[in-house]
Motif scaffolding. Structure first.
Motif, short mmCIF file in Angstrom:
data_model
loop_
_atom_site.label_atom_id
_atom_site.label_comp_id
_atom_site.label_asym_id
_atom_site.label_seq_id
_atom_site.Cartn_x
_atom_site.Cartn_y
_atom_site.Cartn_z
N MET A 1 0.82 -1.20 0.00
CA MET A 1 0.00 0.00 0.00
C MET A 1 0.86 1.26 0.00
O MET A 1 0.48 2.28 -0.53
N ASP A 2 2.05 1.16 0.62
CA ASP A 2 2.91 2.34 0.66
C ASP A 2 3.42 2.71 -0.72
O ASP A 2 3.81 3.84 -0.97
N GLU A 3 3.46 1.72 -1.67
CA GLU A 3 4.02 2.02 -2.98
C GLU A 3 2.98 2.49 -3.98
O GLU A 3 3.29 3.00 -5.02
N LYS A 4 1.70 2.32 -3.67
CA LYS A 4 0.67 2.67 -4.63
C LYS A 4 0.53 4.17 -4.88
O LYS A 4 0.42 4.60 -6.02
N PRO A 5 0.55 5.01 -3.87
CA PRO A 5 0.39 6.44 -4.14
C PRO A 5 1.42 7.00 -5.09
O PRO A 5 1.10 7.71 -6.03
N PRO A 6 2.76 6.65 -4.91
CA PRO A 6 3.70 7.18 -5.87
C PRO A 6 3.45 6.69 -7.27
O PRO A 6 3.66 7.38 -8.25
N ALA A 7 2.96 5.43 -7.40
CA ALA A 7 2.73 4.89 -8.73
C ALA A 7 1.56 5.58 -9.41
O ALA A 7 1.56 5.80 -10.60
N ARG A 8 0.51 5.91 -8.62
CA ARG A 8 -0.67 6.52 -9.20
C ARG A 8 -0.48 8.01 -9.46
O ARG A 8 -1.07 8.56 -10.37
N GLY A 9 0.31 8.63 -8.63
CA GLY A 9 0.41 10.10 -8.70
C GLY A 9 1.69 10.58 -9.31
O GLY A 9 2.28 11.52 -8.82
N GLY A 10 2.18 9.84 -10.29
CA GLY A 10 3.45 10.19 -10.91
C GLY A 10 3.43 11.58 -11.52
O GLY A 10 2.39 12.21 -11.64
N PRO A 11 4.58 12.08 -11.97
CA PRO A 11 4.67 13.42 -12.51
C PRO A 11 3.86 13.57 -13.78
O PRO A 11 3.74 12.67 -14.59
N GLY A 12 3.27 14.72 -13.94
CA GLY A 12 2.47 15.02 -15.13
C GLY A 12 2.21 16.49 -15.20
O GLY A 12 2.17 17.19 -14.18
N PHE A 13 2.01 17.00 -16.42
CA PHE A 13 1.82 18.43 -16.61
C PHE A 13 0.45 18.90 -16.13
O PHE A 13 0.19 20.09 -16.05
N CYS A 14 -0.46 17.96 -15.86
CA CYS A 14 -1.77 18.33 -15.36
C CYS A 14 -1.82 18.33 -13.84
O CYS A 14 -2.87 18.59 -13.25
N SER A 15 -0.71 18.00 -13.19
CA SER A 15 -0.69 17.95 -11.74
C SER A 15 -0.68 19.36 -11.16
O SER A 15 -0.22 20.32 -11.81
N LEU A 16 -1.15 19.48 -9.94
CA LEU A 16 -1.19 20.79 -9.29
C LEU A 16 0.20 21.30 -8.97
O LEU A 16 0.47 22.50 -9.03
N ARG A 17 1.09 20.39 -8.63
CA ARG A 17 2.46 20.81 -8.31
C ARG A 17 3.18 21.36 -9.55
O ARG A 17 4.01 22.25 -9.45
N CYS A 18 2.84 20.82 -10.73
CA CYS A 18 3.40 21.38 -11.96
C CYS A 18 2.80 22.76 -12.22
O CYS A 18 3.49 23.66 -12.69
N GLY A 19 1.52 22.93 -11.89
CA GLY A 19 0.91 24.25 -12.00
C GLY A 19 1.56 25.24 -11.06
O GLY A 19 1.75 26.42 -11.40
N LEU A 20 1.93 24.78 -9.87
CA LEU A 20 2.64 25.64 -8.93
C LEU A 20 3.98 26.07 -9.51
O LEU A 20 4.40 27.23 -9.39
N ALA A 21 4.68 25.14 -10.17
CA ALA A 21 5.96 25.47 -10.79
C ALA A 21 5.78 26.52 -11.89
O ALA A 21 6.60 27.43 -12.04
N LEU A 22 4.69 26.43 -12.64
CA LEU A 22 4.43 27.41 -13.69
C LEU A 22 4.11 28.79 -13.11
O LEU A 22 4.56 29.81 -13.64
N VAL A 23 3.33 28.81 -12.03
CA VAL A 23 3.03 30.08 -11.37
C VAL A 23 4.31 30.70 -10.82
O VAL A 23 4.54 31.92 -10.93
N MET A 24 5.17 29.87 -10.24
CA MET A 24 6.44 30.37 -9.73
C MET A 24 7.35 30.81 -10.87
O MET A 24 8.14 31.76 -10.72
N HIS A 25 7.24 30.14 -12.00
CA HIS A 25 7.98 30.56 -13.20
C HIS A 25 7.60 31.99 -13.59
O HIS A 25 8.47 32.83 -13.86
N LEU A 26 6.30 32.26 -13.61
CA LEU A 26 5.83 33.61 -13.95
C LEU A 26 6.26 34.62 -12.90
O LEU A 26 6.59 35.77 -13.22
N SER A 27 6.24 34.22 -11.64
CA SER A 27 6.64 35.13 -10.57
C SER A 27 8.12 35.48 -10.70
O SER A 27 8.52 36.64 -10.55
N ASN A 28 8.96 34.48 -10.97
CA ASN A 28 10.38 34.75 -11.16
C ASN A 28 10.62 35.60 -12.39
O ASN A 28 11.52 36.45 -12.41
#
Length: 467
Positions: free
Chosen positions: A1-28
């Motif tokens: 069970m500990d390994e399932k979340p990383p497998a399901r929530g892998g990196p993607g451009f639709c993720s919220l954390r990627c959106g955060l990186a884009l917002v920070m990109h604009l801020s910088n």
């Protein structure tokens, strides 16, 4: 069970954390355009060839009689100021004073009130001060210096607060990608302001450089306070899958007991001083190129304001003085980075020495101006990430100290450049580049003599054994 979340929530451009990186990109992007914009605007703000009667006078574009042609392209009604080269150097360096003042306190403050508030407040204050800069220039140079210093303090808050954000949002295996997306905003912003700054100044007047990019920063603030949260657990719009992935990934990363920083051992460590000296030398020359590029092109080559904006097309913009801060998060294995770091100091020095002799040739001058920051890129894989080899446990702290040395170099180089070119334009610029080459050669010799890539004894993990 500990390994399932990383497998399901892998990196993607639709993720919220990627959106955060884009917002920070604009801020910088907004932050760096507000910082570098003055380098473009000052070409129109100060006309060194005219003889006005009073400082801070507002005159028409056709009243200067500038043989170089730059003055005739100014919008009627824009202000032109009697700022000596020493004064310009003080204005350029004042923002670094502010950054140094908030380099350490802002990190501490972010841990107390939250990085979202600290970074957002820094961006908002910097944007408002940018909008106020044209009025401050009319009121006097002292107020401009105060404004730029306060703006540096605000930007110091914004730059430092980003580390705390990623500590809670970026899974360890994605930190390099996310921080690169966010940090590249500063590189792209420098490119944008150098490309369009002169065009804006010519078409609308130099105050619009501050109005436009100050307004962009305010818009980014609205986006920042609306979208960003300090912790993914508290975000109302994050998916369950992504939240579980981030939390599980951060829980799995290895941790070590908190220990005091061995300051005495660091002070006595020559490999660390080699890194600090490399930072100082590298940022000395890069600060001059980024800050004084438009002024040099306009005053030495007598290029008009519109053509100044077309120069950075081949420019290696990532060499900006504060653009390598996100390299501390890069994953890499220990190596021997000294040869590349050495070339990153040697090759720009040779180009700097050749610049005064290439002044009669427009093409050769532009080539050398492009090669200086381009070859300094080799430092990225040299001493700039050398702290991860020497003391990986204290890499974040040492990157902050190294950046402090870079900021001091920026202050000294901008001030020294203003003083030297005030004596005589031709010999002054020659002395500027010779001095920069000498600083680089000194840093190169010190780095080659004392630089190492092996982890130091005081930075090693120690396991306690009981008999």
């Amino acid at each position: 069970m500990d390994e399932k979340p990383p497998a399901r929530g892998g990196p993607g451009f639709c993720s919220l954390r990627c959106g955060l990186a884009l917002v920070m990109h604009l801020s910088n992007l907004a932050l760096i355009t507000q910082r570098v914009g003055l380098s473009i605007a000052i070409v129109a703000m100060v006309n060194g060839t005219r003889r006005p009667a009073a400082p801070n006078a507002t005159v028409g574009a056709d009243a200067h009689g500038d043989p170089g042609g730059s003055a005739q392209e100014l919008r009627p009604g824009t202000s032109v100021y009697e700022w000596s080269p020493e004064t310009q150097g003080l204005i350029f360096s004042s923002i670094n004073y502010g950054i140094i003042l908030t380099l350490i306190p802002s990190g501490y403050l972010a841990g107390i009130v939250g990085a979202k508030r600290v970074l957002g407040a820094g961006l908002l204050i910097s944007s408002l001060l940018t909008l106020f800069t044209p009025l401050a220039a009319d009121l006097g140079v002292t107020l401009v210096v105060v404004i730029r210093t306060a703006q540096g303090m605000a930007q110091g808050m914004a730059w430092t607060g980003q580390f705390t954000i990623w500590a809670k949002w970026a899974p360890p295996l994605e930190r390099s990608r996310l921080t690169s997306i966010a940090g590249s905003g500063a590189a792209f912003g420098t490119f944008i302001i150098l490309c369009v700054g002169g065009l804006i100044s010519q078409a609308l007047g130099w105050p619009f450089i501050f109005y436009i990019f100050g307004s962009v920063g305010c818009g980014c603030c609205v986006l920042w306070f609306t979208v960003i949260y300090d912790d993914p657990v508290r975000h109302p719009c994050i998916s369950v899958r992504e939240k579980e992935h981030i939390v599980a990934s951060l829980a799995q990363q290895p941790t070590s007991p908190r220990r005091s920083v061995p300051i005495k051992a660091m002070v006595r460590c020559l490999p660390l001083w080699a890194i600090f000296t490399g930072f100082f030398s590298h940022f000395w020359l890069c600060t001059i190129v980024v800050t004084y590029l438009p002024t040099y092109i306009s005053s030495v080559l007598h290029v008009n304001l519109r053509d100044v904006s077309s120069l950075p097309t081949g420019h290696r913009i990532g060499s900006r003085p504060d653009g390598n801060w996100f390299l501390a998060a890069r994953h890499h294995r220990p190596c021997r980075p000294r040869p590349r770091g050495a070339l990153g100091l040697l090759l720009p020095s040779l180009c700097a020495v050749a610049l005064p002799f290439a002044a009669p040739s427009y093409a050769m001058t532009l080539t050398l101006l492009i090669l200086i920051p381009g070859t300094s890129n080799l430092c990225d894989s040299g001493f700039i990430i050398n702290t991860l080899d020497v003391a990986p446990r204290y890499a974040s702290f040492l990157m902050g100290v190294s950046r402090g040395f870079g900021l001091v170099a920026g202050i000294m180089s901008a001030t020294a450049t203003g003083f030297l070119i005030s004596q005589d334009s031709v010999s002054g610029w020659r002395n500027v580049f010779f001095l920069s080459a000498a600083v680089n050669v000194f840093g190169l010799a010190f780095y080659l003599t004392f630089g190492q890539a092996e982890i130091q004894d005081w930075a090693k993990e120690r396991t306690l054994t009981r008999l």
